[in-house]
Design a protein around this motif. Structure first.
Motif, short mmCIF file in Angstrom:
data_model
loop_
_atom_site.label_atom_id
_atom_site.label_comp_id
_atom_site.label_asym_id
_atom_site.label_seq_id
_atom_site.Cartn_x
_atom_site.Cartn_y
_atom_site.Cartn_z
N ASP A 1 1.70 6.07 -0.38
CA ASP A 1 0.30 6.47 -0.22
C ASP A 1 0.11 7.97 -0.04
O ASP A 1 -1.01 8.45 0.04
CB ASP A 1 -0.33 5.73 0.95
N ASN A 2 1.22 8.71 0.07
CA ASN A 2 1.15 10.16 0.26
C ASN A 2 0.18 10.51 1.39
O ASN A 2 -0.67 11.40 1.28
CB ASN A 2 0.71 10.86 -1.03
N TYR A 3 0.34 9.83 2.52
CA TYR A 3 -0.61 9.95 3.64
C TYR A 3 -0.66 11.39 4.18
O TYR A 3 -1.73 11.91 4.47
CB TYR A 3 -0.21 8.98 4.74
N SER A 4 0.48 12.03 4.30
CA SER A 4 0.49 13.41 4.83
C SER A 4 1.58 14.21 4.11
O SER A 4 2.58 14.58 4.70
CB SER A 4 0.71 13.43 6.34
N ASN B 1 9.19 3.24 1.72
CA ASN B 1 8.02 3.95 2.20
C ASN B 1 8.16 5.42 1.83
O ASN B 1 9.29 5.95 1.78
CB ASN B 1 7.90 3.79 3.73
N HIS C 1 0.81 -1.22 0.00
CA HIS C 1 0.00 0.00 0.00
C HIS C 1 0.85 1.28 0.00
O HIS C 1 0.35 2.36 0.34
CB HIS C 1 -0.95 0.03 1.21
N GLN C 2 2.12 1.15 -0.37
CA GLN C 2 2.99 2.32 -0.44
C GLN C 2 3.45 2.50 -1.89
O GLN C 2 3.58 1.51 -2.63
CB GLN C 2 4.19 2.15 0.50
N GLU D 1 3.72 13.26 1.71
CA GLU D 1 4.95 12.46 1.80
C GLU D 1 5.59 12.38 0.41
O GLU D 1 5.16 11.62 -0.45
CB GLU D 1 4.63 11.06 2.33
#
Length: 233
Positions: A192-195, A211, A189-190, A197
């Motif tokens: 993912d530009n979660y915050s 990651n 799942h990477q 990133e």
């Protein structure tokens, strides 16, 4: 006694009186002259004694001055000599420290496939890349399975920046040499530009995974440069 005798007698008495007067005057004159000479001698003696004392005082003061000057110069010379020795010792100690650091620096470079790899820690992605470039290299580019396995073995599980980012355009991952990513070793799942990133790391959540992470975080990083461009700072 006749009148002439009296006259002669008076004349003789007057003459004797005049002679005695002259004698006394001569004695007085001689006494005055003698006293004047004695006074002059005493005056000269006193002046000479004063001059001698003044000369002696000047000589003593000069000796004191010279002794003081010599003492001050010696103290200054001794102080400067000790300071010079101290500075030389400090330079020697600093050089030894630099030699040790240089040796440690060289030992931190690992050799693999005609390139050297330097492992360090606690900088953000931008600072890490700047440090690498100052060392004559750049953040590591992992473009083969062999290099991936070598990096994983060296890291022993720590999270470390690599030379990959999508800072120019979201989702378009490129290496620091401008080449686009062809093969990646992302974790599940990477990325993912979660915050926000935009920079890539290796070692999370496991040793072999990549990651995406915010570029301002401080952590380890890996430099890479060719063997022919080895230069430490």
């Amino acid at each position: 006694m006749t009148r002439n005798d009296y006259a002669n007698s008076g004349t003789s008495a007057d003459n004797r009186s005049a002679d005695l007067k002259d004698t006394y005057e001569a004695i007085y004159v001689n006494e005055d002259v003698l006293e004047t000479r004695v006074t002059r001698i005493r005056t000269k003696s006193t002046s000479g004694s004063r001059c001698y004392r003044l000369t002696a005082v000047c000589v003593v003061l000069l000796c004191v001055f010279l002794l003081t000057a010599i003492t001050v110069l010696w103290i200054k010379f001794d102080t400067e000599r000790n300071l010079s020795k101290q500075l030389q010792q400090e330079r020697d100690d600093l050089q030894k420290m630099l030699d040790v650091l240089d040796m440690q620096e060289k030992l931190r470079w690992a050799n693999f496939s005609s390139s050297l790899y330097y492992f360090s820690e606690m900088k953000n992605w931008t600072e890490s890349r700047q440090d690498c470039r100052e060392r004559g290299g750049d953040l590591v580019i992992i473009n083969s399975k062999e290099k991936q396995e070598f990096i994983v073995e060296q890291l022993q599980g720590s999270r470390t920046w690599i030379g990959l980012s999508d800072r120019e355009a979201e989702g378009e991952w490129k290496w620091v040499d401008g080449m686009p990513l062809a093969t990646g070793y992302w974790a599940e799942h990477q990325p993912d530009n979660y915050s926000d990133e935009d920079c890539a790391e290796i070692g999370f959540p496991d040793r072999q995974s990549w990651n995406d992470r915010p570029c301002f975080h401080k952590q380890g990083w890996i430099c890479e440069k060719s063997v022919g461009s080895v230069r430490t700072v």
